[in-house]
Scaffold this motif. Structure first.
Motif, PDB file in Angstrom:
ATOM      1  N   TRP A 120      37.685  -8.020  -3.037  1.00 11.23           N
ATOM      2  CA  TRP A 120      37.336  -7.225  -4.303  1.00 11.23           C
ATOM      3  C   TRP A 120      37.120  -5.750  -3.887  1.00 11.23           C
ATOM      4  O   TRP A 120      37.350  -4.741  -4.419  1.00 11.23           O
ATOM      5  N   LEU A 121      36.085  -5.717  -2.829  1.00 11.88           N
ATOM      6  CA  LEU A 121      35.572  -4.562  -2.168  1.00 11.88           C
ATOM      7  C   LEU A 121      36.926  -3.600  -1.755  1.00 11.88           C
ATOM      8  O   LEU A 121      36.545  -2.418  -1.739  1.00 11.88           O
ATOM      9  N   ASN A 161      41.876  -0.738  -4.376  1.00 12.79           N
ATOM     10  CA  ASN A 161      41.859   0.422  -5.011  1.00 12.79           C
ATOM     11  C   ASN A 161      41.367   0.419  -6.344  1.00 12.79           C
ATOM     12  O   ASN A 161      41.406  -0.768  -6.875  1.00 12.79           O
ATOM     13  N   ASP A 162      41.473   1.637  -7.115  1.00 16.14           N
ATOM     14  CA  ASP A 162      40.832   1.417  -8.722  1.00 16.14           C
ATOM     15  C   ASP A 162      41.983   0.706  -9.284  1.00 16.14           C
ATOM     16  O   ASP A 162      41.583   0.023 -10.290  1.00 16.14           O
ATOM     17  N   PHE A 186      41.875  -2.885  -8.768  1.00 17.11           N
ATOM     18  CA  PHE A 186      40.721  -3.719  -9.226  1.00 17.11           C
ATOM     19  C   PHE A 186      40.693  -3.784 -10.759  1.00 17.11           C
ATOM     20  O   PHE A 186      40.486  -4.867 -11.244  1.00 17.11           O
ATOM     21  N   GLN A 232      33.717   4.975 -11.265  1.00 13.95           N
ATOM     22  CA  GLN A 232      32.708   5.082  -9.957  1.00 13.95           C
ATOM     23  C   GLN A 232      31.723   4.205 -10.257  1.00 13.95           C
ATOM     24  O   GLN A 232      31.130   3.493  -9.633  1.00 13.95           O
ATOM     25  N   ARG A 266      32.888   0.548 -10.124  1.00 14.55           N
ATOM     26  CA  ARG A 266      32.820   0.065  -8.737  1.00 14.55           C
ATOM     27  C   ARG A 266      31.552  -0.111  -7.968  1.00 14.55           C
ATOM     28  O   ARG A 266      31.267  -1.050  -7.421  1.00 14.55           O
ATOM     29  N   ARG A 287      30.268  -3.433  -6.468  1.00 14.46           N
ATOM     30  CA  ARG A 287      29.687  -3.353  -4.974  1.00 14.46           C
ATOM     31  C   ARG A 287      28.107  -4.099  -5.040  1.00 14.46           C
ATOM     32  O   ARG A 287      27.849  -4.853  -4.135  1.00 14.46           O
TER      33      ARG A 287
END
Length: 358
Positions: free
Chosen positions: A124-125, A128-129, A132, A172, A175, A179
Motif C-alpha cells: 500500500w505504501l 502512487n496516488d 492507491f 496528501q 496518504r 501511512r
C-alpha cells in the motif's frame, strides 16, 4: 425465535424481535461470478515510466517500519486512532472525518487475510496516488458485490472516492492517514485473525471516529462511547445469564459502531458458537457511526443476518421497517447491475466472434 435485548432492564427477553432481512428470490451469491482477485493492480516498480505523471516520488519516511503488536489491542486501536487524527489534521485534511475513517475502513476491508496479511502494508505504501485510489475503489466495489446492503449503508465512508481527481491537499492528507494507520500496525488488528474469519480483537474504526469527532459534535449527537473493557464485561454477563440458542436476534437501538456486538461475537466464538446463527440489528442516529457499524459487521464476520439502520429510535419507532426495504432495494440493484454486466459481456463475445469470422 427469541430475542435477547442486551440493553433491557427486564429479566425475561422481549418477544418483539427485530425484523429479519427479507429473503430475495434467489440465493444471495449462488449465481454471481466469483469476486475479483485480492490484488489486481500492478506494482508501480514494474510499470514503465510515464513522464506525464504529476505525482513525484514521495520520500520514504523513517517510520515506515513496524513490528507486530504485543500490547492490549484496545490500547493499540486508540493509539492508531490518535496517529490517524494527527496525520489528517497535520496535513490540513479539513473537518470531513468520514474521509480518514473511510481510508481506515478500506484498508481494513482489503480481502487479504491471515498471519501474512500485515505484509501488504508496504505494498500500500509503495503505490502512487493513482493506483492507491484505484485500490480503494476496487476494495469497496468487491465488497459491494458480496454485501450491497452493508456497503450501501457505509456510503458516507466511500462517497468521496467519486471524485476522480481529488485536490492535492486532500490527497496528501489521505496518504498521511494511510501511512499512520499502516505503520501503526493496524493490519495486525484487522486482518491477522487466527481462523481467518472476523477479527474481534478491537474496534479500530470506532476509535478513529470517536477520536476525530470534536467534543461539541459528540455532545450534539448525545454520543457516549462505551469503553471496550466494559462492553466485554456486559457481553459476558448477559450472554451467561441468557442461554443462547441459534436463531436468537439481538437489537441495539444506539449501537454506535457496534462495539457491544464485537464483544458478544468474540465471547460466542470462545463458547464454540457461530455468530452466523444469530440475528444482529443495529441503529444509530449518526450516518458515519452507522456506516462504521456496517463495515464492522463485515470485519467481525457477524454473518448474513445483519440489519443496520440510520435513524432516531425515539422518533421513528421501528427503524428496521425502512432498513429492511433498503436492504431489499440494495440487493435488487446489485442483481440488476450484475445481469447488465453479463449481457454486455455476451455482446462483446459475440462481436469478437463475428469480427474473427469476418
Amino acid at each position: 425465535m427469541q430475542q435477547l435485548d442486551m440493553f433491557s432492564d427486564d429479566e425475561p427477553p422481549r418477544r418483539n424481535p427485530a425484523p429479519t432481512p427479507p429473503v430475495t428470490a434467489r440465493p444471495a451469491l449462488a449465481d454471481l461470478p466469483p469476486p475479483p482477485a485480492p490484488v489486481t493492480i500492478a506494482i508501480p516498480a514494474l510499470r514503465p515510466h510515464r513522464p506525464h505523471e504529476s505525482n513525484p516520488p514521495v520520500p520514504r519516511p523513517a517510520n515506515r517500519r513496524y513490528v507486530p503488536l504485543d500490547r492490549n489491542p484496545h490500547h493499540a486501536a486508540h493509539d492508531i486512532a490518535e496517529a490517524v487524527e494527527a496525520a489528517w489534521h497535520g496535513a490540513h485534511g479539513g473537518n470531513r472525518i468520514e474521509i480518514p475513517a473511510g481510508v481506515v475502513a478500506a484498508l481494513a476491508l482489503w480481502p487479504l487475510r491471515g498471519p501474512d496479511a500485515p505484509l501488504a502494508a508496504q505494498w500500500w505504501l509503495d503505490l502512487n496516488d493513482e493506483d492507491f485510489l484505484a485500490a480503494l475503489r476496487e476494495c469497496w466495489a468487491r465488497w459491494w458485490i458480496q454485501r450491497p446492503d452493508l456497503i450501501d449503508r457505509a456510503t458516507p465512508l466511500h462517497r468521496w472516492l467519486e471524485d476522480e481527481r481529488p485536490e492535492r491537499t486532500r490527497m496528501q492528507a489521505v496518504r498521511a492517514v494511510a501511512r499512520a494507520a499502516l505503520t501503526g500496525g493496524m493490519l495486525h488488528l484487522t486482518s491477522a485473525s487466527p481462523d481467518f474469519g472476523g477479527s474481534c480483537d478491537a474496534d479500530v474504526l470506532g476509535a478513529v471516529i470517536t477520536v476525530m469527532r470534536s467534543h461539541g459534535a459528540r455532545e450534539a449527537l448525545a454520543e457516549i462511547h462505551t469503553p471496550p473493557e466494559l462492553s466485554e464485561l456486559m457481553a459476558r454477563m448477559l450472554i451467561t445469564d441468557q442461554p443462547l440458542t441459534p436463531g436468537m436476534k439481538f437489537d441495539d437501538p444506539a449501537s454506535g459502531t457496534g462495539g457491544l456486538y464485537r464483544a458478544a461475537a468474540q465471547h460466542m466464538r470462545e463458547l464454540g458458537l457461530n455468530p452466523h446463527d444469530f440475528g444482529w440489528a443495529m441503529t444509530d442516529i449518526d450516518p458515519v457511526a452507522a456506516a462504521g457499524a456496517a463495515v464492522n459487521a463485515i470485519l467481525w464476520d457477524l454473518g448474513p443476518h445483519v440489519l443496520v439502520a440510520c435513524a432516531n429510535t425515539l422518533t421513528e419507532g421501528n427503524p428496521y421497517i425502512r432498513a429492511s426495504t433498503e436492504w431489499r432495494e440494495a440487493h435488487e440493484r446489485r442483481d440488476r447491475m450484475v445481469d447488465e454486466a453479463r449481457f454486455l459481456a455476451r455482446i462483446r463475445q459475440m462481436d469478437a466472434v463475428l469480427t474473427g469470422v469476418a
